[in-house]
Design an enzyme around this catalytic site. Structure first.
Site, PDB file in Angstrom:
ATOM      1  N   SER A  88       0.851  -1.160   0.000  1.00  0.00           N
ATOM      2  CA  SER A  88       0.000   0.000   0.000  1.00  0.00           C
ATOM      3  C   SER A  88       0.906   1.235   0.000  1.00  0.00           C
ATOM      4  O   SER A  88       2.126   1.101  -0.041  1.00  0.00           O
ATOM      5  CB  SER A  88      -0.770  -0.137   1.293  1.00  0.00           C
ATOM      6  OG  SER A  88      -1.755   0.743   1.380  1.00  0.00           O
ATOM      7  N   GLU A 119       3.576  10.704 -10.377  1.00  0.00           N
ATOM      8  CA  GLU A 119       2.652   9.996 -11.272  1.00  0.00           C
ATOM      9  C   GLU A 119       1.239  10.226 -10.778  1.00  0.00           C
ATOM     10  O   GLU A 119       1.023  10.298  -9.570  1.00  0.00           O
ATOM     11  CB  GLU A 119       2.906   8.477 -11.209  1.00  0.00           C
ATOM     12  CG  GLU A 119       4.281   8.050 -11.609  1.00  0.00           C
ATOM     13  CD  GLU A 119       4.556   6.576 -11.243  1.00  0.00           C
ATOM     14  OE1 GLU A 119       3.614   5.812 -10.969  1.00  0.00           O
ATOM     15  OE2 GLU A 119       5.738   6.222 -11.237  1.00  0.00           O
ATOM     16  N   LYS A 121      -2.232   9.343  -9.348  1.00  0.00           N
ATOM     17  CA  LYS A 121      -2.684   8.163  -8.597  1.00  0.00           C
ATOM     18  C   LYS A 121      -4.048   7.770  -9.148  1.00  0.00           C
ATOM     19  O   LYS A 121      -5.051   8.427  -8.910  1.00  0.00           O
ATOM     20  CB  LYS A 121      -2.788   8.466  -7.100  1.00  0.00           C
ATOM     21  CG  LYS A 121      -3.170   7.240  -6.311  1.00  0.00           C
ATOM     22  CD  LYS A 121      -3.007   7.472  -4.833  1.00  0.00           C
ATOM     23  CE  LYS A 121      -3.180   6.186  -4.050  1.00  0.00           C
ATOM     24  NZ  LYS A 121      -4.496   5.585  -4.211  1.00  0.00           N
ATOM     25  N   ASP A 123      -7.483   5.885  -9.753  1.00  0.00           N
ATOM     26  CA  ASP A 123      -8.430   5.295  -8.819  1.00  0.00           C
ATOM     27  C   ASP A 123      -9.051   4.059  -9.453  1.00  0.00           C
ATOM     28  O   ASP A 123     -10.159   4.079  -9.967  1.00  0.00           O
ATOM     29  CB  ASP A 123      -9.503   6.339  -8.483  1.00  0.00           C
ATOM     30  CG  ASP A 123     -10.175   6.025  -7.173  1.00  0.00           C
ATOM     31  OD1 ASP A 123      -9.726   5.080  -6.504  1.00  0.00           O
ATOM     32  OD2 ASP A 123     -11.142   6.705  -6.833  1.00  0.00           O
ATOM     33  N   TYR A 231       2.877   0.911 -13.646  1.00  0.00           N
ATOM     34  CA  TYR A 231       3.729   1.851 -12.928  1.00  0.00           C
ATOM     35  C   TYR A 231       4.881   1.194 -12.172  1.00  0.00           C
ATOM     36  O   TYR A 231       5.613   1.864 -11.461  1.00  0.00           O
ATOM     37  CB  TYR A 231       2.916   2.708 -11.957  1.00  0.00           C
ATOM     38  CG  TYR A 231       1.984   1.923 -11.056  1.00  0.00           C
ATOM     39  CD1 TYR A 231       2.484   1.061 -10.099  1.00  0.00           C
ATOM     40  CD2 TYR A 231       0.604   2.055 -11.164  1.00  0.00           C
ATOM     41  CE1 TYR A 231       1.645   0.342  -9.272  1.00  0.00           C
ATOM     42  CE2 TYR A 231      -0.252   1.343 -10.335  1.00  0.00           C
ATOM     43  CZ  TYR A 231       0.272   0.485  -9.394  1.00  0.00           C
ATOM     44  OH  TYR A 231      -0.560  -0.233  -8.576  1.00  0.00           O
ATOM     45  N   LYS A 320      -2.990  12.896  -1.462  1.00  0.00           N
ATOM     46  CA  LYS A 320      -4.412  12.777  -1.820  1.00  0.00           C
ATOM     47  C   LYS A 320      -4.994  14.157  -2.077  1.00  0.00           C
ATOM     48  O   LYS A 320      -4.800  15.072  -1.270  1.00  0.00           O
ATOM     49  CB  LYS A 320      -5.190  12.111  -0.675  1.00  0.00           C
ATOM     50  CG  LYS A 320      -4.838  10.653  -0.449  1.00  0.00           C
ATOM     51  CD  LYS A 320      -5.321   9.812  -1.616  1.00  0.00           C
ATOM     52  CE  LYS A 320      -5.320   8.332  -1.299  1.00  0.00           C
ATOM     53  NZ  LYS A 320      -6.353   7.871  -0.447  1.00  0.00           N
ATOM     54  N   CYS A 414     -29.911   2.071  24.739  1.00  0.00           N
ATOM     55  CA  CYS A 414     -29.585   1.601  23.392  1.00  0.00           C
ATOM     56  C   CYS A 414     -30.841   1.629  22.522  1.00  0.00           C
ATOM     57  O   CYS A 414     -31.865   1.068  22.906  1.00  0.00           O
ATOM     58  CB  CYS A 414     -29.018   0.192  23.471  1.00  0.00           C
ATOM     59  SG  CYS A 414     -28.882  -0.607  21.873  1.00  0.00           S
ATOM     60  N   CYS A 417     -31.666  -2.355  21.828  1.00  0.00           N
ATOM     61  CA  CYS A 417     -32.043  -3.354  22.839  1.00  0.00           C
ATOM     62  C   CYS A 417     -32.431  -2.710  24.162  1.00  0.00           C
ATOM     63  O   CYS A 417     -32.744  -3.414  25.124  1.00  0.00           O
ATOM     64  CB  CYS A 417     -30.907  -4.346  23.059  1.00  0.00           C
ATOM     65  SG  CYS A 417     -29.536  -3.650  23.985  1.00  0.00           S
ATOM     66  N   CYS A 432     -23.424   0.680  24.053  1.00  0.00           N
ATOM     67  CA  CYS A 432     -24.551  -0.087  24.590  1.00  0.00           C
ATOM     68  C   CYS A 432     -23.956  -1.147  25.508  1.00  0.00           C
ATOM     69  O   CYS A 432     -22.991  -1.823  25.141  1.00  0.00           O
ATOM     70  CB  CYS A 432     -25.292  -0.745  23.439  1.00  0.00           C
ATOM     71  SG  CYS A 432     -26.255  -2.173  23.927  1.00  0.00           S
ATOM     72  N   CYS A 438     -27.581  -7.711  22.869  1.00  0.00           N
ATOM     73  CA  CYS A 438     -28.070  -6.697  21.928  1.00  0.00           C
ATOM     74  C   CYS A 438     -28.016  -7.237  20.492  1.00  0.00           C
ATOM     75  O   CYS A 438     -26.948  -7.560  19.981  1.00  0.00           O
ATOM     76  CB  CYS A 438     -27.213  -5.434  22.030  1.00  0.00           C
ATOM     77  SG  CYS A 438     -27.670  -4.183  20.828  1.00  0.00           S
TER      78      CYS A 438
HETATM   79  S1  IVH Z   1       2.820   2.429  -6.510  1.00  0.00           S
HETATM   80  C1  IVH Z   1       4.931  -0.067  -3.406  1.00  0.00           C
HETATM   81  N1  IVH Z   1       1.800   4.051  -8.318  1.00  0.00           N
HETATM   82  O1  IVH Z   1      -2.542   3.072  -5.010  1.00  0.00           O
HETATM   83  C2  IVH Z   1       4.251   0.845  -4.381  1.00  0.00           C
HETATM   84  N2  IVH Z   1       0.290   2.900  -6.889  1.00  0.00           N
HETATM   85  O2  IVH Z   1      -2.539   3.310  -2.117  1.00  0.00           O
HETATM   86  C3  IVH Z   1       2.788   0.696  -4.401  1.00  0.00           C
HETATM   87  N3  IVH Z   1      -2.058   3.352  -7.313  1.00  0.00           N
HETATM   88  O3  IVH Z   1      -2.306  -0.356  -4.324  1.00  0.00           O
HETATM   89  C4  IVH Z   1       2.028   1.236  -5.481  1.00  0.00           C
HETATM   90  N4  IVH Z   1      -1.758   4.744  -8.993  1.00  0.00           N
HETATM   91  O4  IVH Z   1      -3.489   0.376  -6.457  1.00  0.00           O
HETATM   92  C5  IVH Z   1       1.541   3.202  -7.310  1.00  0.00           C
HETATM   93  N5  IVH Z   1       1.057   5.494  -9.964  1.00  0.00           N
HETATM   94  C6  IVH Z   1       0.793   4.649  -8.972  1.00  0.00           C
HETATM   95  C7  IVH Z   1      -0.530   4.363  -8.569  1.00  0.00           C
HETATM   96  C8  IVH Z   1      -0.729   3.470  -7.512  1.00  0.00           C
HETATM   97  C9  IVH Z   1      -2.646   4.139  -8.233  1.00  0.00           C
HETATM   98  C10 IVH Z   1      -2.758   2.556  -6.291  1.00  0.00           C
HETATM   99  C11 IVH Z   1      -2.329   1.121  -6.217  1.00  0.00           C
HETATM  100  C12 IVH Z   1      -1.902   0.889  -4.794  1.00  0.00           C
HETATM  101  C13 IVH Z   1      -2.596   2.003  -4.104  1.00  0.00           C
HETATM  102  C14 IVH Z   1      -1.862   2.360  -2.825  1.00  0.00           C
END
Ligand code: IVH
Length: 677
Positions: A88, A119, A121, A123, A231, A320, A414, A417, A432, A438
């Site tokens: 993540s 890059e 991000k 969705d 990516y 974000k 509650c 319940c 509760c 409950c």
């Molecule tokens: S790099 C270890 N690059 O974001 C590096 N992730 O919040 C991990 N995502 O699971 C990911 N665009 O699904 C990377 N240019 C980008 C991205 C990207 C979208 C997503 C990806 C990851 C999630 C993490």
């Protein structure tokens, strides 16, 4: 008798030529964004190829552009253990947090300047694509990061994913990571069609993409107009990989993968910020959803030195975009009871569209939050939605407050319940006191128990759980395993077919993993990651149940609060009874290991326990730990007679002596590396 048409050399040559042309046109269209021929001409070539392949079925190869859609639908998705985990990202929400990230990296690397690749991000959802000798052999979802699902049949239908790679320098094994997404237009069309058919629409393009990729029938996926941007790289066999992220992206493009046209090298905070402003300005015009920008340290050697935390790389951060805000009216304030009895006030809103999603409810968190913001029924409020997060009310527009409104007060009993409501010391959290008396708490508990990351019992939705609890068929999770087709068929809206599916899903869930089980039983503060950690550290339920707070807190990631809740949980007789009942009903996992036995052939170090002492030169302990875990082994912090290997770095501690006394195998770093290789 059927006689295959004999090959005609000219036709055979033409088939090859057509495939080559189509690959080239696809590449120009999808990757370079520079179509070389008109759609009509392309369709003609494609049809010619299809006709020839119909004539010579023996010449069809899986890489042929005509072979994207598979024939028979699958029955289930197979699980796949990722060779390199899919992680993540940590998040930043403002410039401060971004600067902090940069500052920390500079300190860690002792550098005055670091370049990043910025890059968009996307969705969508992360996937892992595996190529062997340049040919697509497997596609998997991210899953929990360690284990995903095999979606090869669906991945093949995505036209922008190459079935075969271009160029000469392709490693014999190559894993590529990317984000599968559904373009906005395709999402709106799909929902339009669902509405016409009376089906439930998807809430946003990401869910639509996820739903499309998780289809058993690849014919459906093929109609969903999915696309990908790649990516990153996972596992690599023999072959060379560039030494910077920027060049990795260029290399991916040469191999035939679509990469975002907006990625860019940025070398100081002002450049980062300018990039962010540029992209947030472009955001609404892009044909796909993005929810931020990912900044990655460009130099891969620097990335390596920075390494990873448990969850995410230190060398990357996701900035974000600020949440989208709109105003609407509070129609009512209801109080919900969660699985731990926590009361949460929820605002029912006049439905409103925010960033393509209809919002009907917003969490008000807790009583003091409602009082602080003084949110009342009838108020006009500003509502915020940020990505996946539950929408929340930011503030009240006081000018439009109705005259006779009254402040909100939390009920003293509650709402489900009627048990007494008790508050914590700070007076913020109300619970509760009914416990499993409950019905709301029981429903919440069962819902959690069956959820995907817990016991993963499909088919038990909220409505069925409500009926099971209200009819007293299910008082605790173990009762689920006593359900029969007959009992389930007595519920409203469940026929024999559904009932049979549910019973079989319940039966299948019996075979689980220790980590899932720990997560499923719903210990407070023990989420998925902590459950995995506990499973790794303790290996067996008996060991965990016997541990005390002190022992638990020796694990670096476990603090006093979590340790307290774990110990309190196992001290309750009724919890232990449910656990024993579950085991009696046949719930089991491979004790002493978090992986299932059936996986052992992929996991050469299955259940082998490692302990480190001293400093390793080539990798950090965390990196070493990860490698061991991917191969099925475990790393403990303390040596015991159960330890299989002690890995010794420079300046080892007393562990080395103990290992010698206990006669445990001792590996120096190069021997350890040899074992991993
Ligand atoms: S790099 C270890 N690059 O974001 C590096 N992730 O919040 C991990 N995502 O699971 C990911 N665009 O699904 C990377 N240019 C980008 C991205 C990207 C979208 C997503 C990806 C990851 C999630 C993490």
């Amino acid at each position: 008798m059927f006689m295959p048409t004999p090959y005609n050399n000219r036709d055979q040559g033409r088939i090859k030529e057509l495939r080559h042309l189509i690959y080239e046109y696809d590449y120009a269209y999808y990757v370079l964004d520079q179509p070389l021929i008109a759609d009509f001409e392309y369709d003609q070539l494609f049809k010619e190829l299809e006709d020839l392949e119909r004539k010579y079925p023996a010449l069809i190869t899986p890489q042929s552009p005509t072979q994207r859609v598979g024939s028979a639908p699958l029955k289930t998705f197979a699980k796949l253990q990722h060779k390199v985990p899919l992680r993540s990202l940590n998040n930043a929400f403002d410039r401060n947090e971004l600067e902090h990230f940069d500052q920390r990296n500079k300190e860690r690397l002792d550098l005055s300047k670091i370049c990043y690749v910025a890059e968009p991000k996307l969705d969508g959802l992360a996937v892992n694509l595996c190529y062997q000798n340049g040919i697509l052999t497997q596609g998997a979802t991210r899953g929990d990061g360690q284990v995903g699902e095999d979606i090869t049949h669906n991945i093949r239908t995505i036209p922008t994913i190459p079935l075969q790679l271009r160029g000469r320098n392709v490693p014999n094994i190559l894993e590529v990571r990317g984000e599968v997404y559904m373009p906005k237009v395709a999402f709106y069309q799909l929902n339009q069609e669902s509405k016409l058919k009376g089906e439930k629409p998807f809430v946003n393009p990401r869910n639509a993409a996820a739903g499309s990729v998780r289809q058993l029938d690849s014919k459906i996926t093929a109609t969903r107009s999915l696309a990908i941007f790649c990516y990153g790289i996972g596992e690599v066999g023999q072959g060379n990989i560039p030494t910077s992220q920027n060049r990795v992206l260029m290399q991916l493009k040469e191999w035939g993968f679509p990469i975002s046209p907006y990625s860019q090298l940025v070398c100081d905070m002002d450049e980062c910020w300018a990039y962010l402003e540029k992209l947030s300005g472009l955001r609404s015009q892009l044909p796909y959803e993005i929810d931020g920008v990912v900044f990655k340290v460009d130099d891969l050697t620097q990335q390596n030195s920075l390494g990873f935390t448990a969850r995410a790389p230190r060398w990357a951060i996701a900035y974000k975009f600020p949440a989208q805000e709109v105003s609407t009216q509070v129609l009512a304030i209801e109080v919900q009871v969660g699985r731990t009895g926590m009361l949460t006030p929820v605002a029912r809103l006049d439905p409103i569209l925010v960033g393509g999603v209809v919002i009907r409810n917003a969490t008000l968190h807790n009583e003091s939050e409602v009082q602080r913001k003084d949110i009342r029924i009838g108020d006009r409020v500003l509502v915020r939605r940020a990505g996946d997060v539950i929408p929340e009310v930011i503030s009240v527009i006081l000018e439009s407050r109705p005259e006779n409104s009254t402040p909100f007060v939390m009920p003293q009993c509650c709402p489900v319940c009627n048990s007494e409501v008790v508050k914590d010391q700070e007076n913020t959290i109300a619970r509760c006191s009914g416990g499993l008396y409950c019905p709301a708490q029981r429903k919440g508990m069962i819902k959690h128990f069956v959820s995907r990351k817990a016991m993963n019992i499909c088919g038990l939705g909220e409505r069925i759980i409500a009926q099971l609890v209200e009819s007293d068929l299910v008082k605790d999770p173990a009762d689920l395993y006593q359900l029969t087709i007959e009992k389930l068929s007595t519920l409203e809206g469940i026929g024999e077919k559904r009932a049979t599916q549910i019973v079989s899903a319940i039966e299948q869930s019996k075979k689980t993993t220790f980590a899932r089980f720990l997560y499923a039983i719903g210990i407070r503060e023990v989420g998925e990651t902590t459950a995995q950690l506990l499973a790794r550290e303790f290996g067996s339920l008996t060991a965990l149940m016997a541990s005390d707070e002190e022992q638990l807190q020796k694990i670096p990631e476990i603090g006093s609060v979590v340790a307290f809740h774990i110990v309190v949980f196992f001290r309750q007789n009724h919890n232990c009874e449910v656990i024993y009942k579950l085991q009696e009903e046949g719930v089991f996992w491979a004790e002493d290991g978090i992986y299932k036995e059936e996986d052992s052939h992929h996991l050469p170090l299955l259940n082998q326990i490692f302990v480190f002492t001293g400093t390793l030169a080539a990798m950090t302990r965390n990196q070493a730990k990860e490698k061991i875990q991917t191969l099925g082994g475990r790393v403990n912090s303390h040596i015991s007679s159960k330890t299989n290997y002690v890995v010794v770095g420079t300046q080892p501690g007393s562990t080395l002596n103990k290992a010698q006394n206990l006669g445990i195998a001792i590996l120096d770093e190069s021997q350890f590396q040899g074992l991993l290789d």
